[in-house]
Design a protein around this motif. Sequence first.
Motif, PDB file in Angstrom:
ATOM      1  N   GLU A  18       0.818  -1.227   0.000  1.00 35.02           N
ATOM      2  CA  GLU A  18       0.000   0.000   0.000  1.00 35.02           C
ATOM      3  C   GLU A  18       0.844   1.266   0.000  1.00 35.02           C
ATOM      4  N   LYS A  19       2.055   1.202   0.532  1.00 29.65           N
ATOM      5  CA  LYS A  19       2.897   2.403   0.544  1.00 29.65           C
ATOM      6  C   LYS A  19       3.279   2.841  -0.869  1.00 29.65           C
ATOM      7  N   TYR A  20       3.138   1.937  -1.842  1.00 28.28           N
ATOM      8  CA  TYR A  20       3.455   2.257  -3.229  1.00 28.28           C
ATOM      9  C   TYR A  20       2.246   2.745  -4.022  1.00 28.28           C
ATOM     10  N   TYR A  21       1.068   2.787  -3.415  1.00 29.05           N
ATOM     11  CA  TYR A  21      -0.119   3.292  -4.119  1.00 29.05           C
ATOM     12  C   TYR A  21       0.136   4.733  -4.542  1.00 29.05           C
ATOM     13  N   GLY A  22      -0.186   5.051  -5.771  1.00 32.01           N
ATOM     14  CA  GLY A  22       0.050   6.384  -6.314  1.00 32.01           C
ATOM     15  C   GLY A  22       1.411   6.532  -6.974  1.00 32.01           C
ATOM     16  N   CYS A  23       2.252   5.514  -6.889  1.00 30.92           N
ATOM     17  CA  CYS A  23       3.592   5.569  -7.475  1.00 30.92           C
ATOM     18  C   CYS A  23       3.603   5.031  -8.900  1.00 30.92           C
ATOM     19  N   LYS A  24       4.466   5.628  -9.721  1.00 33.22           N
ATOM     20  CA  LYS A  24       4.726   5.054 -11.037  1.00 33.22           C
ATOM     21  C   LYS A  24       5.319   3.671 -10.812  1.00 33.22           C
ATOM     22  N   THR A  25       4.805   2.707 -11.551  1.00 31.91           N
ATOM     23  CA  THR A  25       5.211   1.318 -11.397  1.00 31.91           C
ATOM     24  C   THR A  25       5.628   0.771 -12.751  1.00 31.91           C
ATOM     25  N   GLU A  26       6.795   0.152 -12.801  1.00 29.22           N
ATOM     26  CA  GLU A  26       7.275  -0.495 -14.023  1.00 29.22           C
ATOM     27  C   GLU A  26       7.254  -1.996 -13.801  1.00 29.22           C
ATOM     28  N   ILE A  27       6.660  -2.708 -14.734  1.00 28.56           N
ATOM     29  CA  ILE A  27       6.694  -4.168 -14.689  1.00 28.56           C
ATOM     30  C   ILE A  27       7.348  -4.652 -15.976  1.00 28.56           C
ATOM     31  N   THR A  28       8.447  -5.374 -15.824  1.00 30.15           N
ATOM     32  CA  THR A  28       9.117  -6.017 -16.939  1.00 30.15           C
ATOM     33  C   THR A  28       8.907  -7.508 -16.757  1.00 30.15           C
ATOM     34  N   GLU A  29       8.363  -8.137 -17.777  1.00 27.03           N
ATOM     35  CA  GLU A  29       8.001  -9.547 -17.701  1.00 27.03           C
ATOM     36  C   GLU A  29       8.751 -10.314 -18.776  1.00 27.03           C
ATOM     37  N   GLY A  30       9.350 -11.431 -18.389  1.00 28.33           N
ATOM     38  CA  GLY A  30      10.056 -12.279 -19.344  1.00 28.33           C
ATOM     39  C   GLY A  30       9.581 -13.714 -19.255  1.00 28.33           C
ATOM     40  N   PHE A 102       9.040 -20.710 -17.534  1.00 26.62           N
ATOM     41  CA  PHE A 102       9.230 -19.815 -16.406  1.00 26.62           C
ATOM     42  C   PHE A 102       8.879 -18.384 -16.808  1.00 26.62           C
ATOM     43  N   ARG A 103       8.353 -17.636 -15.851  1.00 24.26           N
ATOM     44  CA  ARG A 103       8.101 -16.216 -16.068  1.00 24.26           C
ATOM     45  C   ARG A 103       8.793 -15.447 -14.952  1.00 24.26           C
ATOM     46  N   ILE A 104       9.577 -14.459 -15.345  1.00 23.11           N
ATOM     47  CA  ILE A 104      10.168 -13.553 -14.373  1.00 23.11           C
ATOM     48  C   ILE A 104       9.400 -12.234 -14.473  1.00 23.11           C
ATOM     49  N   THR A 105       9.029 -11.707 -13.327  1.00 22.03           N
ATOM     50  CA  THR A 105       8.338 -10.424 -13.254  1.00 22.03           C
ATOM     51  C   THR A 105       9.194  -9.495 -12.413  1.00 22.03           C
ATOM     52  N   LYS A 106       9.717  -8.456 -13.047  1.00 20.03           N
ATOM     53  CA  LYS A 106      10.533  -7.458 -12.360  1.00 20.03           C
ATOM     54  C   LYS A 106       9.653  -6.234 -12.114  1.00 20.03           C
ATOM     55  N   ILE A 107       9.495  -5.873 -10.844  1.00 18.73           N
ATOM     56  CA  ILE A 107       8.663  -4.730 -10.484  1.00 18.73           C
ATOM     57  C   ILE A 107       9.546  -3.656  -9.885  1.00 18.73           C
ATOM     58  N   ARG A 108       9.413  -2.441 -10.395  1.00 18.30           N
ATOM     59  CA  ARG A 108      10.142  -1.298  -9.858  1.00 18.30           C
ATOM     60  C   ARG A 108       9.137  -0.207  -9.531  1.00 18.30           C
ATOM     61  N   PHE A 109       9.154   0.223  -8.270  1.00 17.76           N
ATOM     62  CA  PHE A 109       8.296   1.312  -7.837  1.00 17.76           C
ATOM     63  C   PHE A 109       9.115   2.578  -7.755  1.00 17.76           C
ATOM     64  N   HIS A 110       8.647   3.667  -8.341  1.00 17.52           N
ATOM     65  CA  HIS A 110       9.306   4.966  -8.238  1.00 17.52           C
ATOM     66  C   HIS A 110       8.757   5.627  -6.978  1.00 17.52           C
ATOM     67  N   TYR A 111       9.353   5.259  -5.862  1.00 23.54           N
ATOM     68  CA  TYR A 111       8.892   5.662  -4.530  1.00 23.54           C
ATOM     69  C   TYR A 111       9.795   6.752  -4.014  1.00 23.54           C
ATOM     70  N   LYS A 112       9.236   7.819  -3.488  1.00 19.68           N
ATOM     71  CA  LYS A 112      10.034   8.983  -3.100  1.00 19.68           C
ATOM     72  C   LYS A 112      10.698   8.854  -1.737  1.00 19.68           C
ATOM     73  N   TYR A 113      10.373   7.859  -0.951  1.00 13.43           N
ATOM     74  CA  TYR A 113      10.957   7.743   0.394  1.00 13.43           C
ATOM     75  C   TYR A 113      11.933   6.603   0.502  1.00 13.43           C
TER      76      TYR A 113
END
Length: 113
Positions: A18-30, A102-113
């Motif tokens: 929930e702390k990431y709600y409102g954040c830009k989120t990148e999901i790279t899936e392979g 197999f599936r790899i899911t890379k999640i990156r949150f652009h979190y300011k804190y």
Amino acid sequence: MNSEETNQKIISFFEDIEKYYGCKTEITEGITTEIDNFDPNLTTWNLSEFTLQRSAYRNNGGKFMLEGNTMYYEISATAIISLVEPGRNKFEFIEQYGETVFRITKIRFHYKY
């Protein structure tokens, strides 16, 4: 890492998301057939970006869900074999869908804190 440690990391990830709600989120899936080789030339990749609005667990089917205004993404709770944090606000899930799928899911949150 054993399955109990992996399970605890997964639970912690979704308890704290929930702390990431409102954040830009990148999901790279392979998608690949080789667990130890996510070589870009041997893997099919997709990249999505959205603002995370909510998340949930869908009991019917056992899926973790991430949702934005124009994006919906699911990770199969029963298929997760690995979760690592390669950096701050970065997470990598590996799911196994077949003996050699197999599936790899890379999640990156652009979190300011």
